[in-house]
Design a protein around this motif. Structure first.
Motif, PDB file in Angstrom:
ATOM      1  N   ILE A  43       7.342   5.909  11.338  1.00  0.00           N
ATOM      2  CA  ILE A  43       6.177   5.215  10.756  1.00  0.00           C
ATOM      3  C   ILE A  43       5.825   5.836   9.417  1.00  0.00           C
ATOM      4  CG2 ILE A  43       5.198   4.433  12.949  1.00  0.00           C
ATOM      5  CD1 ILE A  43       3.542   7.322  11.268  1.00  0.00           C
ATOM      6  N   LYS A  44       4.974   5.098   8.688  1.00  0.00           N
ATOM      7  CA  LYS A  44       4.374   5.558   7.448  1.00  0.00           C
ATOM      8  C   LYS A  44       2.859   5.505   7.610  1.00  0.00           C
ATOM      9  CE  LYS A  44       8.093   3.871   4.470  1.00  0.00           C
ATOM     10  NZ  LYS A  44       8.436   2.973   3.341  1.00  0.00           N
ATOM     11  N   LEU A  45       2.192   6.511   7.101  1.00  0.00           N
ATOM     12  CA  LEU A  45       0.736   6.580   7.214  1.00  0.00           C
ATOM     13  C   LEU A  45       0.112   6.034   5.932  1.00  0.00           C
ATOM     14  CD1 LEU A  45      -1.222   7.654   9.407  1.00  0.00           C
ATOM     15  CD2 LEU A  45      -1.465   9.711   8.020  1.00  0.00           C
ATOM     16  N   MET A  61       0.846  -1.198   0.000  1.00  0.00           N
ATOM     17  CA  MET A  61       0.000   0.000   0.000  1.00  0.00           C
ATOM     18  C   MET A  61       0.879   1.246   0.000  1.00  0.00           C
ATOM     19  SD  MET A  61      -3.139  -1.048   2.576  1.00  0.00           S
ATOM     20  CE  MET A  61      -2.092  -1.724   3.863  1.00  0.00           C
ATOM     21  N   ARG A  62       0.465   2.247  -0.721  1.00  0.00           N
ATOM     22  CA  ARG A  62       1.242   3.470  -0.849  1.00  0.00           C
ATOM     23  C   ARG A  62       1.021   4.353   0.368  1.00  0.00           C
ATOM     24  NH1 ARG A  62       0.503   8.566  -2.889  1.00  0.00           N
ATOM     25  NH2 ARG A  62      -1.685   8.088  -3.338  1.00  0.00           N
ATOM     26  N   SER A  63       2.113   4.855   0.936  1.00  0.00           N
ATOM     27  CA  SER A  63       2.022   5.737   2.097  1.00  0.00           C
ATOM     28  C   SER A  63       1.649   7.148   1.655  1.00  0.00           C
ATOM     29  CB  SER A  63       3.353   5.761   2.845  1.00  0.00           C
ATOM     30  OG  SER A  63       4.377   6.293   2.026  1.00  0.00           O
ATOM     31  N   ILE A  64       0.896   7.846   2.483  1.00  0.00           N
ATOM     32  CA  ILE A  64       0.480   9.214   2.177  1.00  0.00           C
ATOM     33  C   ILE A  64       1.156  10.228   3.090  1.00  0.00           C
ATOM     34  CG2 ILE A  64      -1.769   8.452   1.292  1.00  0.00           C
ATOM     35  CD1 ILE A  64      -2.976   9.303   3.981  1.00  0.00           C
ATOM     36  N   TRP A  65       1.894   9.738   4.078  1.00  0.00           N
ATOM     37  CA  TRP A  65       2.556  10.647   5.029  1.00  0.00           C
ATOM     38  C   TRP A  65       3.648   9.886   5.747  1.00  0.00           C
ATOM     39  CZ3 TRP A  65       3.055  10.909  10.413  1.00  0.00           C
ATOM     40  CH2 TRP A  65       3.318  12.158  10.961  1.00  0.00           C
ATOM     41  N   ASN A  66       4.789  10.496   5.938  1.00  0.00           N
ATOM     42  CA  ASN A  66       5.913   9.901   6.654  1.00  0.00           C
ATOM     43  C   ASN A  66       6.241  10.758   7.858  1.00  0.00           C
ATOM     44  OD1 ASN A  66       6.169   7.880   4.722  1.00  0.00           O
ATOM     45  ND2 ASN A  66       7.661   9.041   3.522  1.00  0.00           N
ATOM     46  N   GLY A  67       6.476  10.107   8.980  1.00  0.00           N
ATOM     47  CA  GLY A  67       6.816  10.829  10.195  1.00  0.00           C
ATOM     48  C   GLY A  67       7.227   9.865  11.277  1.00  0.00           C
ATOM     49  N   ALA A  68       6.882  10.218  12.533  1.00  0.00           N
ATOM     50  CA  ALA A  68       7.254   9.389  13.673  1.00  0.00           C
ATOM     51  C   ALA A  68       6.210   9.545  14.773  1.00  0.00           C
ATOM     52  CB  ALA A  68       8.635   9.782  14.194  1.00  0.00           C
TER      53      ALA A  68
END
Length: 375
Positions: free
Chosen positions: A18-20, A1-8
């Motif tokens: 994590i990846k959203l 699945m493609r992530s729409i947001w990267n952060g922590a």
């Protein structure tokens, strides 16, 4: 699945990369607008009102419309200078029981995927801590240019996040409930409970979008040059004149529907005789003639005919037994008659002796009285 947001995820001093990922998807059938005369596509073009010409995406920016209608330009640089600590961080601020969250606040759902091998251990730690505490995490995060509220919970072996509305974004249910005092009777509540019990539970995996399936059938038929299937006409619901009658009809229809679904192979019915009714303790008076009724005699005759024939040895034994019993009965009967006759003779002799004594005494007394008179 493609992530729409990267952060922590910020869990105290622990940081979890994590990846959203979107947890849901829409299967709705989408349509395009066309020109009905020639089938041409209808498109929306972005046009500047002042210059009356179409502009490209690179020429489009943001602005805030003031109360008087004037536009206040806001650039990406202006937004990047805002002091938002959750720009790239999902900051956990509290842990609360899940029932504390109002379902009205819940919005879009996302999966939080561990980003890389270093995130595996802290990710698993947070997941197991949530399981053990039976609570959910409340967090703040920034997405698509604004700060949002979220709820983290465990789904299987993953951590999911539900976007939440801020408390002041949920309207109070004022003016929604019916006004005036409405009384509901216990009988109506009982029927409502019976209707709920009859409908029972259902597996949500068995539910599907029937409207979308019908639309897809229409599209497939027209693409193949065929006539679209006609929808079956459903009876329009009548006006509810009596709530009790409507509830009773609903319960009856639900039971019939459930019985039709659960009906299995038809089994042969077992026929059982009904229990005989107990006769009254008072018997009918016997007939004066002493004759038995024809129906009783016929029943006995039929019963005798229905008895199976026994073997010769058994029939002979039965006849000998019946003969001996009849002789014994006759002997006892003659003995009883003889005894009764003797008793009757004794009683007659006693009565004769008494009468003779009485008559003798009377005659003797008469003779003595006549002698006294003659003297």
């Amino acid at each position: 699945m493609r992530s729409i947001w990267n952060g922590a995820i910020s869990f105290g001093l622990v940081s979890i990369p994590i990846k959203l990922v979107n947890a849901t998807e829409s299967h709705a059938v989408s349509f395009r607008q066309i020109h009905t005369e020639d089938g041409g596509r209808i498109r929306y073009r972005k046009v500047c009102e002042l210059e009356d010409r179409e502009v490209t995406q690179a020429e489009i920016g943001k602005a805030y419309e003031d109360a008087d209608g004037s536009m206040i330009p806001i650039t990406d640089e202006d937004l990047s200078q805002l002091p938002i600590p959750t720009a790239r961080t999902i900051e956990i601020v509290a842990f609360v029981p899940e029932d504390r969250i109002d379902p009205l606040q819940m919005g879009s759902a996302y999966y939080l995927a561990a980003s890389g091998a270093p995130a595996a251990k802290p990710y698993t730690l947070l997941r197991e801590a949530l399981k053990r505490s039976n609570r959910v995490a409340i967090a703040k995060f920034a997405l698509r240019g604004r700060e949002r509220l979220g709820m983290l919970r465990v789904v299987g072996d993953a951590i999911a996040m539900h976007g939440l509305l801020w408390p002041d974004e949920v309207r109070a249910p004022e003016g929604v409930a019916p006004e005036g005092g409405v009384t509901v009777r216990d009988q109506e509540l009982d029927l409502a409970d019976a209707l709920m019990d009859t409908l029972g539970e259902i597996d949500l995996d068995d539910l599907h979008d029937e409207y979308r399936e019908a639309v897809e059938e229409v599209v497939a038929a027209k693409a193949a040059g065929e006539r679209p299937p006609e929808a079956r006409e459903e009876a329009a619901p009548g006006k509810v004149l009596d709530l009790m009658a409507a509830l009773e009809n609903s319960v009856r229809a639900a039971r019939e529907s459930r019985d039709g679904e659960e009906a299995g192979p038809v089994e042969e019915a077992e026929v059982r005789s009904l229990p005989q009714r107990k006769t009254s303790s008072r018997r009918a008076p016997k007939e004066t003639g002493g004759k038995k009724s024809t129906s009783t005699a016929a029943k006995k005759t039929a019963a005798k005919k229905a008895e199976p024939k026994k073997s010769t040895a058994k029939s002979g034994t039965a006849r000998a037994t019946s003969a001996s019993s009849s002789r014994a009965g006759a002997a006892s009967a003659s003995a009883k008659k003889t005894a009764a006759k003797g008793t009757a003779k004794k009683a007659a002799g006693r009565s004769t002796a008494k009468e003779t004594a009485k008559s003798t005494g009377r005659s003797t007394a008469k003779k003595t009285a006549s002698r006294r008179r003659s003297a």
